[in-house]
Scaffold this motif. Structure first.
Motif, mmCIF file in Angstrom:
data_model
loop_
_atom_site.group_PDB
_atom_site.id
_atom_site.type_symbol
_atom_site.label_atom_id
_atom_site.label_comp_id
_atom_site.label_asym_id
_atom_site.label_seq_id
_atom_site.Cartn_x
_atom_site.Cartn_y
_atom_site.Cartn_z
ATOM 1 N N TRP A 15 70.664 46.162 66.325
ATOM 2 C CA TRP A 15 71.980 45.497 66.325
ATOM 3 C C TRP A 15 71.798 43.977 66.349
ATOM 4 O O TRP A 15 72.573 43.238 65.734
ATOM 5 C CB TRP A 15 72.815 45.951 67.526
ATOM 6 N N GLN A 18 71.234 42.918 62.900
ATOM 7 C CA GLN A 18 72.498 42.885 62.160
ATOM 8 C C GLN A 18 73.273 41.612 62.487
ATOM 9 O O GLN A 18 73.871 40.988 61.601
ATOM 10 C CB GLN A 18 73.343 44.127 62.491
ATOM 11 N N LEU A 22 74.355 39.032 59.637
ATOM 12 C CA LEU A 22 75.775 38.780 59.340
ATOM 13 C C LEU A 22 76.134 37.322 59.566
ATOM 14 O O LEU A 22 76.972 36.761 58.845
ATOM 15 C CB LEU A 22 76.649 39.715 60.184
ATOM 16 N N ALA A 25 75.103 35.765 56.466
ATOM 17 C CA ALA A 25 76.081 36.013 55.404
ATOM 18 C C ALA A 25 77.290 35.098 55.578
ATOM 19 O O ALA A 25 77.834 34.571 54.588
ATOM 20 C CB ALA A 25 76.510 37.474 55.427
ATOM 21 N N TRP A 52 86.831 34.300 55.088
ATOM 22 C CA TRP A 52 85.771 35.308 55.056
ATOM 23 C C TRP A 52 84.533 34.899 55.846
ATOM 24 O O TRP A 52 83.770 35.755 56.290
ATOM 25 C CB TRP A 52 85.420 35.672 53.611
ATOM 26 N N LEU A 59 82.129 40.322 62.372
ATOM 27 C CA LEU A 59 81.246 41.491 62.332
ATOM 28 C C LEU A 59 79.937 41.199 63.065
ATOM 29 O O LEU A 59 79.380 42.077 63.742
ATOM 30 C CB LEU A 59 80.958 41.886 60.881
ATOM 31 N N VAL A 62 80.614 41.462 66.767
ATOM 32 C CA VAL A 62 80.673 42.874 67.168
ATOM 33 C C VAL A 62 79.263 43.439 67.305
ATOM 34 O O VAL A 62 78.946 44.172 68.253
ATOM 35 C CB VAL A 62 81.492 43.689 66.144
ATOM 36 N N SER A 63 78.404 43.085 66.349
ATOM 37 C CA SER A 63 77.016 43.578 66.393
ATOM 38 C C SER A 63 76.306 43.082 67.643
ATOM 39 O O SER A 63 75.564 43.821 68.306
ATOM 40 C CB SER A 63 76.264 43.120 65.141
ATOM 41 N N ARG A 66 77.438 45.038 70.582
ATOM 42 C CA ARG A 66 76.808 46.362 70.643
ATOM 43 C C ARG A 66 75.401 46.247 71.237
ATOM 44 O O ARG A 66 74.986 47.061 72.067
ATOM 45 C CB ARG A 66 76.705 46.982 69.243
ATOM 46 N N VAL B 37 76.980 42.750 54.203
ATOM 47 C CA VAL B 37 78.034 43.476 54.927
ATOM 48 C C VAL B 37 77.902 44.978 54.666
ATOM 49 O O VAL B 37 78.083 45.800 55.566
ATOM 50 C CB VAL B 37 79.423 42.952 54.515
ATOM 51 N N LEU B 40 75.538 46.678 56.922
ATOM 52 C CA LEU B 40 76.042 47.025 58.254
ATOM 53 C C LEU B 40 76.661 48.423 58.239
ATOM 54 O O LEU B 40 76.428 49.229 59.158
ATOM 55 C CB LEU B 40 77.073 45.983 58.732
ATOM 56 N N PHE B 43 73.952 50.848 58.088
ATOM 57 C CA PHE B 43 73.266 50.857 59.386
ATOM 58 C C PHE B 43 74.016 51.707 60.408
ATOM 59 O O PHE B 43 73.416 52.520 61.121
ATOM 60 C CB PHE B 43 73.124 49.408 59.872
ATOM 61 N N VAL B 44 75.327 51.522 60.464
ATOM 62 C CA VAL B 44 76.117 52.270 61.447
ATOM 63 C C VAL B 44 76.033 53.771 61.184
ATOM 64 O O VAL B 44 75.958 54.585 62.113
ATOM 65 C CB VAL B 44 77.590 51.801 61.423
ATOM 66 N N ALA B 64 82.391 54.494 69.615
ATOM 67 C CA ALA B 64 82.766 53.075 69.513
ATOM 68 C C ALA B 64 82.252 52.428 68.234
ATOM 69 O O ALA B 64 82.890 51.529 67.676
ATOM 70 C CB ALA B 64 82.221 52.312 70.727
ATOM 71 N N ILE B 65 81.099 52.885 67.750
ATOM 72 C CA ILE B 65 80.538 52.180 66.581
ATOM 73 C C ILE B 65 81.148 52.670 65.267
ATOM 74 O O ILE B 65 81.082 51.971 64.256
ATOM 75 C CB ILE B 65 78.991 52.317 66.501
ATOM 76 N N THR B 68 83.447 50.304 63.506
ATOM 77 C CA THR B 68 82.723 49.153 62.963
ATOM 78 C C THR B 68 82.154 49.489 61.588
ATOM 79 O O THR B 68 82.185 48.678 60.659
ATOM 80 C CB THR B 68 81.570 48.746 63.915
ATOM 81 N N ARG B 71 84.975 49.567 59.057
ATOM 82 C CA ARG B 71 85.427 48.206 58.777
ATOM 83 C C ARG B 71 84.428 47.504 57.849
ATOM 84 O O ARG B 71 84.815 46.815 56.895
ATOM 85 C CB ARG B 71 85.548 47.439 60.093
ATOM 86 N N ALA B 72 83.152 47.685 58.126
ATOM 87 C CA ALA B 72 82.127 47.061 57.276
ATOM 88 C C ALA B 72 82.197 47.605 55.854
ATOM 89 O O ALA B 72 82.067 46.843 54.880
ATOM 90 C CB ALA B 72 80.745 47.285 57.875
ATOM 91 N N MET B 75 85.187 46.062 54.136
ATOM 92 C CA MET B 75 84.997 44.636 53.886
ATOM 93 C C MET B 75 83.975 44.392 52.781
ATOM 94 O O MET B 75 84.128 43.471 51.976
ATOM 95 C CB MET B 75 84.585 43.925 55.172
#
Lengths: 99, 588
Positions: A15, A18, A22, A25, A52, A59, A62-63, A66, B37, B40, B43-44, B64-65, B68, B71-72, B75
């Motif tokens: 995570w 990630q 991100l 990005a 964006w 994101l 959020v990672s 986590r 993106v 991700l 990955f999830v 919970a994940i 995410t 959403r990824a 997006m």
């Protein structure tokens, strides 16, 4: 308390990766060049990039959360009475954020 | 007095200020970010899951994940869609610029005609009035047609600008993204599920790719560039698109990680390789076709900055590999790794320029191929790769990879095969020799230059599996590396496993030897002469280019080396006066 395997620590590191990716990005989006567009389009392009960048950063955040959550889980476990010595040795390295 | 009705002056087209190349670069950045993106989401659904973790905390984590991931996924689809629209916008704006240039030419021409007619009115006679009016009417019709086309152009520009702006604004907010893309399946998923597995032949891969729709191909390139970027059988244009996404993503990642101060040593190595690949691509794109004056097309055919324990793999062409009449694959040798890419790109671009100059009627592509683990350093300096240069092990492994690359190039052009030439330089000639002998290279011609030997099992041109009449050798008489190959009956590779095989420029070998002397050659052996084979205006580059073009009659052949039973090797080229044929520019 249930046993927390080492794979939880590995997931926390993943995570974190990630999160880094991100954020990269988000920077890439923010740095994208809008000078090639005509003046009629450039405004919309600039707003899009700004928005964006925040989406990608979101994101990433959020990672990171986590990763932090899993580290907290690990930390709670290694300080509990249920953890065995083997668990402690294996998991302790994952209680700290490396990157 | 007859009145003459003059045509109106045509309006000037409005200015259009934009830069399609910069727009395209913006789209490329967005596509690379969308791939990140997308990762991700992947990955999830995969590595983020901790299957050996059970209990309430584990259940809560997995619940919970999941959002995410969704959403990824949404997006990444939204960002990819905008990125593709920006690419289309770049192409459309270029078309609008071209149309405007054409309109501008028409406007100026018509304005001149109107001015001429006005001058005619002042001097015309009653007798000439009817004819002059007819001319005025004809020009008036042309002005009207021009004005209609100008209106269409203005309307098309406004439409394009409006649609691009809408594409940016329709997915501005997270709610918009969720509403439009939430739960939408990625068009890349099906094709990736059906992709041939490891070990599939290039022909099988090509068949899979050919069966996809254009939309599916674009989706795969964006969602999983690593899945096809280096996959033999995929057309070069698609590999280039995928590798461009991967390179853009890597550059952004490594730069950010470096800025954050957490770049590892391994990542530093990969970052250097990625930067070198980017510089190599720019080197080619910064050169111009000597016939058309247009920038040379670059295609990233292989990109893997972590390959070979960090040495990196990269192959970039000057010219379009999918359409060129003649394709050359240049295999470099000692001292090559991923960071050598800019140097090799210069060679590929130079060969491209030369082939175009010597046959402007043919289209060409020159691919530098760092697709194997070449001996890239001296063992006492950085490691043990350099030790490989005196044995054939790295060449043997590289030869297999080269054969795969050639098979891929062939498979992706089954219906339109190019005239294909493999060119091995230095240790790369040993690699090329192994590829040909051990695996069979599906090439029309094979060229060895500055060869220290073409592999211990290749004693004759016919052993390459290529018609000996299409096996060529270039050897500068002052090149000490080219003197390392076996001569006569002495075979070095049988002595402690050292030595790289026979000298292909020797008479016994049976290849054509072409002239490869340099006007700047040294008086005796000089390592500098080992690196002149691809220099402009040299015998070597001219002859290699003629071979690549299939123009065999133009090749200037040289007398072979000869090794008498007694006495040293004789090189008839040693005393010949070198020439300097023009390869760098078209002669008037």
């Amino acid at each position: 308390m249930e046993v927390v395997p080492v794979s939880v620590g590995e997931a926390s590191r993943a995570w974190d990766e990630q999160h880094l990716d991100l954020d990269a990005a988000a920077t890439q989006i923010a740095d994208a060049d809008t000078s090639g567009f005509t003046t009629h389009v450039r405004g919309a392009a600039t707003r899009f990039l700004a928005q964006w960048q925040r989406h990608a950063e979101g994101l990433g955040t959020v990672s990171e959360q986590r990763a932090d959550g899993l580290r907290t889980t690990i930390a709670d476990y290694v300080t509990s009475d249920e953890a065995t010595r083997g668990d402690l040795v294996a998991l302790l390295t994952y209680t700290q954020e490396v990157r | 007095m007859t009145t003459i009705q003059l045509p109106p002056l045509p309006r000037v087209a409005p200015a259009l200020t934009c830069d399609p190349a910069a727009i395209s670069a913006c789209g490329a950045d967005l596509l690379a970010a969308s791939a990140q993106v997308d990762d991700l989401g992947t990955f999830v659904a995969g590595r983020a899951r901790v299957d050996d973790w059970t209990g309430e905390a584990a259940t809560a984590y997995h619940q919970a994940i999941a959002p995410t991931g969704r959403r990824a996924d949404a997006m990444s689809l939204a960002l990819r869609g905008v990125a593709h629209r920006v690419e289309e916008h770049s192409a459309e704006m270029q078309r609008l610029l071209d149309r405007r240039t054409a309109l501008e030419d028409r406007q100026q021409h018509l304005a001149q005609q109107v001015a001429h007619l006005r001058a005619e009115v002042a001097t015309t006679t009653e007798e000439g009035a009817a004819e002059l009016q007819a001319d005025c009417d004809r020009v008036a019709g042309q002005v009207q047609a021009y004005e209609t086309d100008l209106d269409t152009w203005v309307s098309d520009l406004a439409t394009e600008e409006s649609e691009m702006s809408q594409a940016f604004t329709r997915v501005l907010g997270a709610d918009d993204v969720d509403r439009i893309y939430g739960g939408v399946a990625d068009p890349a998923d099906g094709p990736l599920r059906d992709k041939p597995g490891a070990g599939a032949s290039p022909a099988e891969v090509h068949a899979w790719w050919a069966a996809l729709t254009a939309a599916q191909r674009r989706a795969v390139i964006a969602a999983a560039p690593g899945a096809i970027g280096n996959l033999d059988g995929i057309p070069a244009s698609a590999r280039h698109a995928a590798n461009t996404v991967a390179l853009g993503r890597d550059l952004a990642d490594y730069a950010h990680t470096e800025d954050a101060g957490v770049l590892t040593d391994d990542e530093r190595t990969c970052y250097d390789n990625a930067l070198a690949a980017d510089e190599a691509r720019r080197e080619i794109e910064g050169r111009h076709d000597p016939v058309t004056g247009e920038p040379i097309v670059a295609q990233i055919y292989i990109y893997d900055p972590a390959a070979f324990d960090g040495d990196g793999a990269v192959a970039i062409s000057a010219g379009d590999l999918d359409t060129a009449d003649n394709v050359a694959v240049v295999v470099p040798g000692f001292g090559t790794d991923g960071e050598s890419a800019p140097y090799q790109a210069d060679r590929a671009a130079t060969l491209y320029e030369s082939t175009r100059v010597l046959d402007p009627s043919a289209t060409n592509a020159s691919l530098f191929w760092i697709g194997y683990d070449a001996p890239d350093n001296a063992p006492w300096d950085e490691g043990y790769d350099g030790a490989g240069v005196v044995t054939e092990s790295m060449a043997a492994a590289g030869g297999e990879r080269l054969a795969d690359t050639i098979d891929g190039l062939r498979a992706s052009r089954e219906d339109d095969p190019a005239h294909l030439t493999a060119i091995g330089h230095s240790y790369g000639s040993t690699t090329t020799g192994h590829g040909a002998h051990d695996h069979g290279l599906g090439v029309d011609d094979v060229v060895f230059v500055g060869s220290p030997g073409v592999g211990g099992d290749t004693d004759h041109a016919s052993d390459t599996g290529v018609d000996p009449d299409h096996v060529w050798a270039g050897s500068n008489s002052r090149d000490p590396i080219a003197d390392l190959g076996n001569h006569g009956w002495v075979h070095g590779e049988t002595v402690f496993g050292a030595g790289l095989g026979d000298d292909p420029a020797e008479d016994d070998f049976g290849a054509h030897r072409f002239q490869a002397e340099s006007t700047t050659r040294g008086g005796a052996y000089s390592f500098g002469d080992h690196s002149k084979y691809f220099d402009h205006d040299t015998e070597s580059l001219a002859n290699i280019s003629h071979i690549v073009n299939g123009d065999y009659d133009a090749v200037q052949e040289a007398e072979h080396l000869h090794d008498p039973f007694l006495g040293p090797v004789e090189d008839p080229e040693y005393d010949r006066e070198p020439t300097s044929p023009t390869t760098s520019s078209l002669t008037p």
